[in-house]
Design a protein around this motif. Structure first.
Motif, PDB file in Angstrom:
ATOM      1  N   VAL A   1       0.820  -1.213   0.000  1.00 45.62           N
ATOM      2  CA  VAL A   1       0.000   0.000   0.000  1.00 45.62           C
ATOM      3  C   VAL A   1       0.855   1.266   0.000  1.00 45.62           C
ATOM      4  N   GLY A   2       2.163   1.107  -0.017  1.00 48.41           N
ATOM      5  CA  GLY A   2       3.031   2.269  -0.040  1.00 48.41           C
ATOM      6  C   GLY A   2       4.458   1.902  -0.383  1.00 48.41           C
ATOM      7  N   ILE A   3       5.213   2.927  -0.764  1.00 44.95           N
ATOM      8  CA  ILE A   3       6.602   2.728  -1.173  1.00 44.95           C
ATOM      9  C   ILE A   3       7.369   4.022  -0.951  1.00 44.95           C
ATOM     10  N   ALA A   4       8.655   3.896  -0.714  1.00 44.86           N
ATOM     11  CA  ALA A   4       9.564   5.050  -0.649  1.00 44.86           C
ATOM     12  C   ALA A   4      10.968   4.537  -0.913  1.00 44.86           C
ATOM     13  N   GLY A   5      11.779   5.400  -1.494  1.00 47.49           N
ATOM     14  CA  GLY A   5      13.159   5.037  -1.768  1.00 47.49           C
ATOM     15  C   GLY A   5      14.102   6.110  -1.278  1.00 47.49           C
ATOM     16  N   VAL A   6      15.363   5.751  -1.195  1.00 50.10           N
ATOM     17  CA  VAL A   6      16.409   6.690  -0.827  1.00 50.10           C
ATOM     18  C   VAL A   6      17.664   6.300  -1.601  1.00 50.10           C
ATOM     19  N   GLU A   7      18.371   7.312  -2.138  1.00 50.94           N
ATOM     20  CA  GLU A   7      19.596   7.029  -2.870  1.00 50.94           C
ATOM     21  C   GLU A   7      20.438   8.293  -3.000  1.00 50.94           C
ATOM     22  N   PRO A   8      21.743   8.114  -3.188  1.00 55.12           N
ATOM     23  CA  PRO A   8      22.599   9.269  -3.425  1.00 55.12           C
ATOM     24  C   PRO A   8      22.184   9.985  -4.710  1.00 55.12           C
ATOM     25  N   VAL A   9      22.481  11.279  -4.764  1.00 54.98           N
ATOM     26  CA  VAL A   9      22.190  12.077  -5.954  1.00 54.98           C
ATOM     27  C   VAL A   9      23.499  12.214  -6.730  1.00 54.98           C
ATOM     28  N   PRO A  10      23.625  11.520  -7.863  1.00 54.42           N
ATOM     29  CA  PRO A  10      24.907  11.508  -8.580  1.00 54.42           C
ATOM     30  C   PRO A  10      25.422  12.893  -8.969  1.00 54.42           C
ATOM     31  N   ASP A  11      24.537  13.798  -9.333  1.00 57.59           N
ATOM     32  CA  ASP A  11      24.962  15.122  -9.794  1.00 57.59           C
ATOM     33  C   ASP A  11      25.112  16.144  -8.668  1.00 57.59           C
TER      34      ASP A  11
ATOM     35  N   PRO B   1      26.991  16.384  -5.157  1.00 61.89           N
ATOM     36  CA  PRO B   1      27.864  15.751  -4.159  1.00 61.89           C
ATOM     37  C   PRO B   1      27.352  15.940  -2.732  1.00 61.89           C
ATOM     38  N   ASP B   2      27.670  14.964  -1.897  1.00 67.45           N
ATOM     39  CA  ASP B   2      27.379  15.011  -0.467  1.00 67.45           C
ATOM     40  C   ASP B   2      25.883  15.037  -0.171  1.00 67.45           C
ATOM     41  N   THR B   3      25.077  14.464  -1.089  1.00 64.03           N
ATOM     42  CA  THR B   3      23.619  14.514  -0.934  1.00 64.03           C
ATOM     43  C   THR B   3      22.996  13.151  -1.206  1.00 64.03           C
ATOM     44  N   VAL B   4      22.043  12.796  -0.362  1.00 64.23           N
ATOM     45  CA  VAL B   4      21.203  11.626  -0.570  1.00 64.23           C
ATOM     46  C   VAL B   4      19.762  12.134  -0.623  1.00 64.23           C
ATOM     47  N   CYS B   5      18.928  11.456  -1.399  1.00 69.75           N
ATOM     48  CA  CYS B   5      17.575  11.954  -1.663  1.00 69.75           C
ATOM     49  C   CYS B   5      16.514  10.891  -1.380  1.00 69.75           C
ATOM     50  N   VAL B   6      15.473  11.286  -0.670  1.00 75.78           N
ATOM     51  CA  VAL B   6      14.290  10.444  -0.532  1.00 75.78           C
ATOM     52  C   VAL B   6      13.469  10.648  -1.801  1.00 75.78           C
ATOM     53  N   HIS B   7      12.957   9.573  -2.367  1.00 78.74           N
ATOM     54  CA  HIS B   7      12.223   9.678  -3.632  1.00 78.74           C
ATOM     55  C   HIS B   7      11.116   8.636  -3.715  1.00 78.74           C
ATOM     56  N   SER B   8      10.264   8.807  -4.688  1.00 78.71           N
ATOM     57  CA  SER B   8       9.212   7.841  -5.017  1.00 78.71           C
ATOM     58  C   SER B   8       8.291   7.534  -3.845  1.00 78.71           C
ATOM     59  N   VAL B   9       8.035   8.517  -3.008  1.00 79.58           N
ATOM     60  CA  VAL B   9       7.158   8.300  -1.849  1.00 79.58           C
ATOM     61  C   VAL B   9       5.713   8.261  -2.344  1.00 79.58           C
ATOM     62  N   TYR B  10       5.030   7.172  -1.988  1.00 71.42           N
ATOM     63  CA  TYR B  10       3.635   7.014  -2.407  1.00 71.42           C
ATOM     64  C   TYR B  10       2.915   6.118  -1.409  1.00 71.42           C
ATOM     65  N   VAL B  11       1.669   6.497  -1.107  1.00 72.37           N
ATOM     66  CA  VAL B  11       0.768   5.672  -0.297  1.00 72.37           C
ATOM     67  C   VAL B  11      -0.579   5.646  -1.009  1.00 72.37           C
ATOM     68  N   SER B  12      -1.162   4.466  -1.141  1.00 68.70           N
ATOM     69  CA  SER B  12      -2.478   4.320  -1.773  1.00 68.70           C
ATOM     70  C   SER B  12      -3.495   5.218  -1.068  1.00 68.70           C
ATOM     71  N   PRO B  13      -4.413   5.834  -1.819  1.00 75.07           N
ATOM     72  CA  PRO B  13      -5.342   6.813  -1.241  1.00 75.07           C
ATOM     73  C   PRO B  13      -6.089   6.338   0.001  1.00 75.07           C
ATOM     74  N   GLN B  14      -6.563   5.112   0.024  1.00 75.07           N
ATOM     75  CA  GLN B  14      -7.348   4.631   1.159  1.00 75.07           C
ATOM     76  C   GLN B  14      -6.506   4.388   2.410  1.00 75.07           C
ATOM     77  N   HIS B  15      -5.155   4.524   2.282  1.00 73.98           N
ATOM     78  CA  HIS B  15      -4.261   4.298   3.426  1.00 73.98           C
ATOM     79  C   HIS B  15      -3.518   5.570   3.839  1.00 73.98           C
ATOM     80  N   ARG B  16      -3.956   6.708   3.312  1.00 72.30           N
ATOM     81  CA  ARG B  16      -3.329   7.983   3.664  1.00 72.30           C
ATOM     82  C   ARG B  16      -3.917   8.516   4.960  1.00 72.30           C
ATOM     83  N   GLY B  17      -3.203   9.447   5.552  1.00 72.91           N
ATOM     84  CA  GLY B  17      -3.681  10.072   6.779  1.00 72.91           C
ATOM     85  C   GLY B  17      -2.797   9.730   7.952  1.00 72.91           C
ATOM     86  N   PRO B  18      -3.122  10.284   9.114  1.00 76.15           N
ATOM     87  CA  PRO B  18      -2.268  10.133  10.297  1.00 76.15           C
ATOM     88  C   PRO B  18      -2.034   8.686  10.731  1.00 76.15           C
TER      89      PRO B  18
END
Length: 172
Positions: free
Chosen positions: A72-82, A84-101
């Motif tokens: 029902v959800g996904i998230a990723g994290v990876e270095p940013v090649p372009d 330097p010295d940075t990692v990025c959270v990406h592709s964060v998604y939660v199915s609509p019926q599972h969103r909220g607090p």
């Protein structure tokens, strides 16, 4: 509803494809690719993405599953090649019926941040969010992300912008 948050396994390429396509159908401007282009990717690309998300030291893909084991959800994290010295959270998604607090978004973010803290040696944790995605902006701000002042063109429509947020407590 209790959710399990875990790292993807290298054999879950079909599930990875399904949740990414669901995300692109539901929130097309939240990501840097189109549904059509992503759906056309061959199976070996999905196999490779699952393998990297499962076993890379610096990069990781996390999933949220409901009690039945359905993703029902996904998230990723990876270095940013372009960047330097940075990692990025990406592709964060939660199915609509599972969103909220009570949903799994916070768990996915916590897993991604923790992975970056433990498995990378960089100074910055960032993410990009479409300027019109108010719901995501509010969530990331509540989670502790702040504006870096950096703005980049949105890859699918360069007349729109991605706001770059940073996590100031990354190394705390």
């Amino acid at each position: 509803m209790p959710y399990s948050i875990r790292r993807i396994t290298g054999t879950e390429h079909r599930e990875l494809r399904a949740i990414r396509l669901e995300a692109l159908r539901d929130s097309p401007t939240a990501f840097g690719s189109t549904y059509e282009d992503t759906a056309a990717l061959p199976e070996d690309v999905w196999r490779r993405q699952a393998a990297v998300g499962a076993s890379s030291e610096e990069s990781a893909t996390f999933i949220a599953a409901d009690e039945a084991g359905t993703w029902v959800g996904i998230a990723g994290v990876e270095p940013v090649p372009d960047v330097p010295d940075t990692v990025c959270v990406h592709s964060v998604y939660v199915s609509p019926q599972h969103r909220g607090p009570a949903g799994p978004a916070a768990g996915l973010m916590t897993a991604s941040i923790r992975h970056a803290q433990v498995h990378t040696d960089v100074g910055w944790l960032t993410l990009g969010v479409h300027e019109n995605n108010e719901r995501a902006l509010a969530f990331y701000r509540r989670f502790g992300f702040v504006s870096t002042g950096k703005v980049v063109p949105y890859v699918l429509n360069p007349s729109e912008r991605l706001l770059i947020l940073g996590y100031p407590d990354f190394r705390s």
